[in-house]
Design an enzyme around this catalytic site. Structure first.
Site, PDB file in Angstrom:
ATOM      1  N   LYS A  52       0.639  -1.353   0.185  1.00 15.02           N
ATOM      2  CA  LYS A  52      -0.141  -0.030   0.221  1.00 15.02           C
ATOM      3  C   LYS A  52       1.325   1.240  -0.074  1.00 15.02           C
ATOM      4  O   LYS A  52       0.581   2.531  -0.161  1.00 15.02           O
ATOM      5  CB  LYS A  52      -0.752  -0.025   1.290  1.00 15.02           C
ATOM      6  CG  LYS A  52      -1.454  -0.998   1.195  1.00 15.02           C
ATOM      7  CD  LYS A  52      -3.013  -0.518   0.413  1.00 15.02           C
ATOM      8  CE  LYS A  52      -4.671  -1.508   0.449  1.00 15.02           C
ATOM      9  NZ  LYS A  52      -3.529  -3.032  -0.480  1.00 15.02           N
ATOM     10  N   GLN A  96      -5.355  -3.002   8.867  1.00 18.93           N
ATOM     11  CA  GLN A  96      -5.119  -4.128   8.629  1.00 18.93           C
ATOM     12  C   GLN A  96      -5.761  -5.751   9.941  1.00 18.93           C
ATOM     13  O   GLN A  96      -5.016  -5.367  10.430  1.00 18.93           O
ATOM     14  CB  GLN A  96      -3.637  -4.219   8.505  1.00 18.93           C
ATOM     15  CG  GLN A  96      -2.932  -5.550   7.889  1.00 18.93           C
ATOM     16  CD  GLN A  96      -3.718  -5.755   6.364  1.00 18.93           C
ATOM     17  OE1 GLN A  96      -3.763  -4.411   5.286  1.00 18.93           O
ATOM     18  NE2 GLN A  96      -3.812  -6.934   6.138  1.00 18.93           N
ATOM     19  N   ASP A 119     -11.487   1.912   3.002  1.00 19.25           N
ATOM     20  CA  ASP A 119     -11.482   0.583   2.184  1.00 19.25           C
ATOM     21  C   ASP A 119     -12.866   0.596   2.330  1.00 19.25           C
ATOM     22  O   ASP A 119     -13.553  -0.337   1.642  1.00 19.25           O
ATOM     23  CB  ASP A 119     -11.454  -0.547   3.377  1.00 19.25           C
ATOM     24  CG  ASP A 119     -10.194  -1.707   3.828  1.00 19.25           C
ATOM     25  OD1 ASP A 119      -9.814  -1.506   2.654  1.00 19.25           O
ATOM     26  OD2 ASP A 119     -10.064  -1.609   4.498  1.00 19.25           O
TER      27      ASP A 119
END
Length: 295
Positions: A52, A96, A119
């Site tokens: 990322k 995460q 997200d």
């Protein structure tokens, strides 16, 4: 001729566009920032988060890294989330997963500011997706379903009126992509199949489009697929390759299906790069809304 839906190529094009948009934002004094909260040192999670931040560097997005040890308490994890919520340099962030045992993932996700939910998986944002059948959605969208739709759109695959069979009911895509596919702008008809579905292979054979997200290597076989179907492979399994003496990534769609398909996404190299690109897109769009240049 069968079309290979090249997620790497499409994602590269998207990132090039995002880099230009980030440059325009910086010109007016706004630098988008992506935050990541990593708890513990699970090798897969570490690699994922590192990827990322590499993507961020590629398009000019600021990286904001928050890390905690595996034995962090729920209070410590929640405090880290609140810090990212309040950080003005952080446009959006992810927590995460998985989190260590004993840490309530749902409670942690609920704490994320929905306006910083990179997200697109916060309950508020999922609720907005449920409510908006028509028109534009002004909240972050789930990255993997959005990536699938953009990949298909890049190859001019029209889903209007198509029968789509979704395999798997996980929250990452299975339970969310149906909401996006059935919006008026897409207009597909969706059948969601799972472990309790009777005659699951009959559903697959009837489908114009199969989106496989079960995490069961090679589950979709050539005899299950109708001629000319579009196959989107989202499932990921690590399978030991005895010939090479190592584990390899395998998707849910047996590669023998490709010759029957009109189009297919490889795995790896299909949906995965698109998911990563959509995370960046969410962050840039949040920054554009902050700047008043996006509704």
């Amino acid at each position: 001729m069968t079309i290979k839906l090249d997620g790497k190529k499409v994602a590269a094009d998207i990132k090039a566009d995002l880099a230009e948009r980030v440059a325009r934002l910086k010109a007016v004094g706004i630098t988008p920032g992506l935050g990541t909260l990593l708890v513990g040192s699970d090798p897969g999670s570490v690699r994922y988060v590192a990827g990322k931040h590499a993507d961020c560097e590629e398009v000019g997005i600021r990286s904001i890294k928050s890390e905690l040890p595996a034995d962090a308490s729920l209070d410590e994890v929640e405090a880290a989330v609140r810090t990212l919520n309040e950080d003005p340099d952080c446009t959006g962030f992810i927590v995460q997963l998985p989190l260590p045992k004993g840490v309530d993932e749902t409670a942690v996700i609920d704490l994320i500011d929905p306006a910083k939910d990179a997200d697109g998986m916060h309950p508020y944002n999922l609720g907005e997706l449920v409510l908006h059948v028509h028109g534009d959605i002004r909240t972050p969208l789930p990255c993997t379903p959005r990536g699938v739709l953009q990949l298909l759109d890049a190859y001019d695959i029209d889903l209007d009126g198509k029968e789509v069979c979704v395999l798997g009911r996980g929250i990452t895509i299975g339970r969310t992509i149906g909401l996006m596919l059935t919006r008026k702008a897409v207009n597909a008809t969706v059948t969601l199949c799972h472990t309790g579905t009777r005659d699951i292979r009959d559903h697959i054979r009837r489908a114009d489009v199969v989106i496989a997200a079960m995490g069961s290597a090679g589950f979709v076989r050539p005899e299950d697929v109708r001629e000319g179907a579009v196959l989107v492979d989202v499932g990921v399994s690590r399978v030991y390759d005895a010939d090479e003496g190592r584990y390899r990534i395998r998707g849910d769609v047996d590669r023998g299906c490709y010759e029957k398909a009109s189009a297919y996404s490889p795995n790896p190299g299909g949906v995965g790069p698109m998911t990563r690109a959509m995370l960046l897109a969410n962050v840039v769009e949040m920054a554009e809304r902050r700047a008043g240049i996006r509704p």
